[in-house]
Design a protein around this motif. Structure first.
Motif, mmCIF file in Angstrom:
data_model
loop_
_atom_site.group_PDB
_atom_site.id
_atom_site.type_symbol
_atom_site.label_atom_id
_atom_site.label_comp_id
_atom_site.label_asym_id
_atom_site.label_seq_id
_atom_site.Cartn_x
_atom_site.Cartn_y
_atom_site.Cartn_z
ATOM 1 N N LYS A 116 7.177 73.109 47.033
ATOM 2 C CA LYS A 116 6.690 73.212 45.661
ATOM 3 C C LYS A 116 6.437 71.820 45.095
ATOM 4 O O LYS A 116 7.190 70.886 45.357
ATOM 5 C CB LYS A 116 7.702 73.948 44.786
ATOM 6 C CG LYS A 116 7.834 75.423 45.100
ATOM 7 C CD LYS A 116 8.782 76.094 44.131
ATOM 8 C CE LYS A 116 8.888 77.589 44.420
ATOM 9 N NZ LYS A 116 9.812 78.269 43.485
ATOM 10 N N GLY A 117 5.370 71.707 44.311
ATOM 11 C CA GLY A 117 5.026 70.425 43.730
ATOM 12 C C GLY A 117 4.203 69.532 44.623
ATOM 13 O O GLY A 117 3.975 68.368 44.284
ATOM 14 N N LYS A 118 3.759 70.057 45.759
ATOM 15 C CA LYS A 118 2.943 69.262 46.680
ATOM 16 C C LYS A 118 1.636 68.864 45.990
ATOM 17 O O LYS A 118 0.957 69.697 45.389
ATOM 18 C CB LYS A 118 2.647 70.079 47.940
ATOM 19 C CG LYS A 118 1.669 69.434 48.908
ATOM 20 C CD LYS A 118 2.242 68.208 49.548
ATOM 21 C CE LYS A 118 1.253 67.619 50.548
ATOM 22 N NZ LYS A 118 1.732 66.338 51.098
ATOM 23 N N LYS A 119 1.288 67.583 46.075
ATOM 24 C CA LYS A 119 0.061 67.098 45.459
ATOM 25 C C LYS A 119 -1.134 67.559 46.270
ATOM 26 O O LYS A 119 -1.297 67.154 47.430
ATOM 27 C CB LYS A 119 0.089 65.573 45.348
ATOM 28 C CG LYS A 119 1.138 65.049 44.394
ATOM 29 C CD LYS A 119 1.091 63.540 44.296
ATOM 30 C CE LYS A 119 2.130 63.029 43.302
ATOM 31 N NZ LYS A 119 2.100 61.540 43.210
ATOM 32 N N MET A 120 -1.961 68.400 45.663
ATOM 33 C CA MET A 120 -3.106 68.991 46.342
ATOM 34 C C MET A 120 -4.280 69.054 45.367
ATOM 35 O O MET A 120 -4.117 68.812 44.165
ATOM 36 C CB MET A 120 -2.752 70.392 46.863
ATOM 37 C CG MET A 120 -1.617 70.413 47.863
ATOM 38 S SD MET A 120 -1.191 72.074 48.398
ATOM 39 C CE MET A 120 -2.632 72.474 49.362
ATOM 40 N N PRO A 121 -5.470 69.364 45.853
ATOM 41 C CA PRO A 121 -6.610 69.557 44.937
ATOM 42 C C PRO A 121 -6.337 70.683 43.953
ATOM 43 O O PRO A 121 -5.617 71.645 44.257
ATOM 44 C CB PRO A 121 -7.768 69.898 45.880
ATOM 45 C CG PRO A 121 -7.384 69.306 47.187
ATOM 46 C CD PRO A 121 -5.893 69.401 47.268
ATOM 47 N N GLY A 122 -6.898 70.574 42.771
ATOM 48 C CA GLY A 122 -6.705 71.592 41.741
ATOM 49 C C GLY A 122 -7.350 71.179 40.445
ATOM 50 O O GLY A 122 -8.079 70.180 40.372
#
Length: 270
Positions: free
Chosen positions: A211-217
């Motif tokens: 959880k909280g993984k930096k990903m596109p969004g």
């Protein structure tokens, strides 16, 4: 003890009475204690709004410019204007609402732009129709009354430090490079990874994405606060204020200006 003796009604009631009367064990938790603990957790509700250092106002962002000080120094400032409003619409006290706060309305609109409950709330205070309503939770609300007009130049002066809140500009769905400042891969030497995110976690262990993984969004369009900004200039004739630095949002955005919080000085530590 056999399985048959546990399933019988008399033995089961005796077992529950023994468990409830016995000392607490790290392996056995009485069912009643679990139910009571859950009920206490549900009851623990309260006001979570943060305390303000003082009363503030709402304003409208107009744009940015360069301000020249008498010494010749150039300061980047954001020009903030004021529409009709900043009127006290409700005073909340510890006796009536459980906490002390002052509700302020901003930006006059037509009557048909508001719902009947909203109009009734404002008419109760004797106020004009206002679009935006916000609260400032204070330590003391003495001296405030409904339909009271708040003026920026009476609350603040040049050189004061303020906190400014607003909604940032929405950027839409963005990739990892723009959203989180990731670096791209090699564009030459046979590299097949240029702007792709890459690995997001191991396969077998943990077998999931943290959880909280930096990903596109989606990027932007969120409420943010910029703290400890200096008021450079207050122009009463133009009814504008110049604040050093950049403020959230684009021109026309709603801003909330309040005295800067300094723990232990103008707000309590606890």
């Amino acid at each position: 003890m056999s399985i048959l003796s546990i399933s019988s009604p008399s033995s089961s009631s005796a077992l529950l009475s023994n468990v409830s009367s016995s000392k607490s064990s790290p392996f056995i938790t009485p069912p009643l204690q679990i139910a009571v603990a859950k009920s206490h957790k549900k009851r623990q509700t309260g006001v979570t709004m943060s305390m303000e250092a003082g009363i503030g106002v709402m304003a409208t962002k107009l744009g940015m410019m360069s301000f020249f000080e008498p010494t010749g120094k150039v300061v980047p400032v954001t020009v903030v204007g004021f529409k009709e409003g900043n009127i006290v619409t409700q005073v909340k006290t510890q006796a009536t609402d459980g906490y002390d706060a002052v509700q302020i309305g901003y930006r006059r609109v037509r009557d048909r732009k508001l719902t009947k409950p909203e109009m009734g709330h404002l008419q109760k205070a004797g106020s004009i129709p206002l679009r935006h309503l916000q609260e400032f939770r204070l330590q003391d609300v003495e001296g405030f009354e409904p339909n009271q007009k708040l003026s920026f130049d009476e609350l603040f002066k040049e050189g004061d430090i303020v906190d400014v809140s607003g909604t940032t500009i929405g950027k839409g769905f963005q990739g990892g490079i723009k959203r989180h400042n990731f670096k791209r891969g090699l564009m030459t030497h046979g590299s097949k990874s240029h702007r792709a995110l890459g690995s997001i976690g191991a396969g077998t262990t943990p077998g999931r994405v943290y959880k909280g993984k930096k990903m596109p969004g989606r990027m932007g369009g969120t409420k943010t606060k910029i703290r400890k900004l200096k008021i450079v200039k207050i122009d009463k004739e133009l009814n504008v204020v110049m604040i050093k630095g950049a403020l959230p949002g684009k021109p026309g955005n709603l801003l909330r200006i309040a005295p800067a919080k300094i723990v232990g000085k103008n707000i309590p530590k606890s």
